[in-house]
Design a protein around this motif. Structure first.
Motif, mmCIF file in Angstrom:
data_model
loop_
_atom_site.group_PDB
_atom_site.id
_atom_site.type_symbol
_atom_site.label_atom_id
_atom_site.label_comp_id
_atom_site.label_asym_id
_atom_site.label_seq_id
_atom_site.Cartn_x
_atom_site.Cartn_y
_atom_site.Cartn_z
ATOM 1 N N LEU A 1 0.826 -1.203 0.000
ATOM 2 C CA LEU A 1 0.000 0.000 0.000
ATOM 3 C C LEU A 1 0.865 1.261 0.000
ATOM 4 O O LEU A 1 0.502 2.261 -0.616
ATOM 5 N N ARG A 2 2.006 1.211 0.679
ATOM 6 C CA ARG A 2 2.912 2.371 0.642
ATOM 7 C C ARG A 2 3.379 2.649 -0.783
ATOM 8 O O ARG A 2 3.402 3.790 -1.221
ATOM 9 N N PHE A 3 3.741 1.588 -1.495
ATOM 10 C CA PHE A 3 4.211 1.777 -2.866
ATOM 11 C C PHE A 3 3.079 2.217 -3.788
ATOM 12 O O PHE A 3 3.288 3.032 -4.685
ATOM 13 N N ALA A 4 1.875 1.719 -3.545
ATOM 14 C CA ALA A 4 0.724 2.136 -4.341
ATOM 15 C C ALA A 4 0.358 3.594 -4.073
ATOM 16 O O ALA A 4 -0.251 4.252 -4.910
ATOM 17 N N ALA A 5 0.753 4.098 -2.907
ATOM 18 C CA ALA A 5 0.455 5.487 -2.535
ATOM 19 C C ALA A 5 1.623 6.396 -2.908
ATOM 20 O O ALA A 5 2.070 7.233 -2.119
ATOM 21 N N GLY A 6 2.145 6.215 -4.094
ATOM 22 C CA GLY A 6 3.222 7.082 -4.560
ATOM 23 C C GLY A 6 4.544 6.816 -3.884
ATOM 24 O O GLY A 6 5.320 7.742 -3.650
ATOM 25 N N GLU A 7 4.790 5.558 -3.535
ATOM 26 C CA GLU A 7 6.032 5.149 -2.869
ATOM 27 C C GLU A 7 6.255 5.938 -1.580
ATOM 28 O O GLU A 7 7.333 6.467 -1.316
ATOM 29 N N MET A 8 5.201 6.002 -0.757
ATOM 30 C CA MET A 8 5.280 6.620 0.563
ATOM 31 C C MET A 8 6.391 5.931 1.355
ATOM 32 O O MET A 8 6.495 4.711 1.341
ATOM 33 N N THR A 9 7.208 6.699 2.044
ATOM 34 C CA THR A 9 8.287 6.093 2.819
ATOM 35 C C THR A 9 7.762 5.579 4.157
ATOM 36 O O THR A 9 6.685 5.988 4.615
ATOM 37 N N GLN A 10 8.549 4.719 4.769
ATOM 38 C CA GLN A 10 8.194 4.238 6.103
ATOM 39 C C GLN A 10 8.144 5.410 7.072
ATOM 40 O O GLN A 10 7.274 5.467 7.940
ATOM 41 N N ALA A 11 9.057 6.350 6.913
ATOM 42 C CA ALA A 11 9.085 7.526 7.793
ATOM 43 C C ALA A 11 7.835 8.383 7.608
ATOM 44 O O ALA A 11 7.279 8.882 8.597
ATOM 45 N N ASN A 12 7.385 8.556 6.362
ATOM 46 C CA ASN A 12 6.153 9.320 6.110
ATOM 47 C C ASN A 12 4.960 8.673 6.800
ATOM 48 O O ASN A 12 4.158 9.365 7.441
ATOM 49 N N LEU A 13 4.840 7.349 6.657
ATOM 50 C CA LEU A 13 3.728 6.641 7.292
ATOM 51 C C LEU A 13 3.831 6.749 8.811
ATOM 52 O O LEU A 13 2.833 6.999 9.487
#
Length: 73
Positions: free
Chosen positions: A14-26
């Motif tokens: 899901l992070r990658f599907a969301a524009g490659e959201m980083t672990q830190a962003n999440l």
């Protein structure tokens, strides 16, 4: 940490599907550390119910699109 959990998740996908959201962003969106996100993704930690809902909302998807628990047969 304790024993591995039976709860599986799609956080990384899901992070990658969301524009490659980083672990830190999440982690920032949910209010936890990056290490907590890593542990959740690797199945070494099951988040609290409240945190699970926050993660699902960060991706704007239902809870069971993020976390799954195997059915008992």
């Amino acid at each position: 940490m304790g024993k591995p959990t039976r709860v599986t998740n799609r956080v990384r996908a899901l992070r990658f599907a969301a524009g490659e959201m980083t672990q830190a962003n999440l982690a920032d969106r949910v209010g936890v550390t990056r290490q907590t996100v890593i542990a959740i993704e690797q199945g070494r930690y099951s988040p609290s119910l409240e945190m699970a809902f926050q993660i699902a909302r960060a991706f704007n998807v239902p809870l069971d699109d993020v976390f799954q628990y195997p059915e008992v047969k």
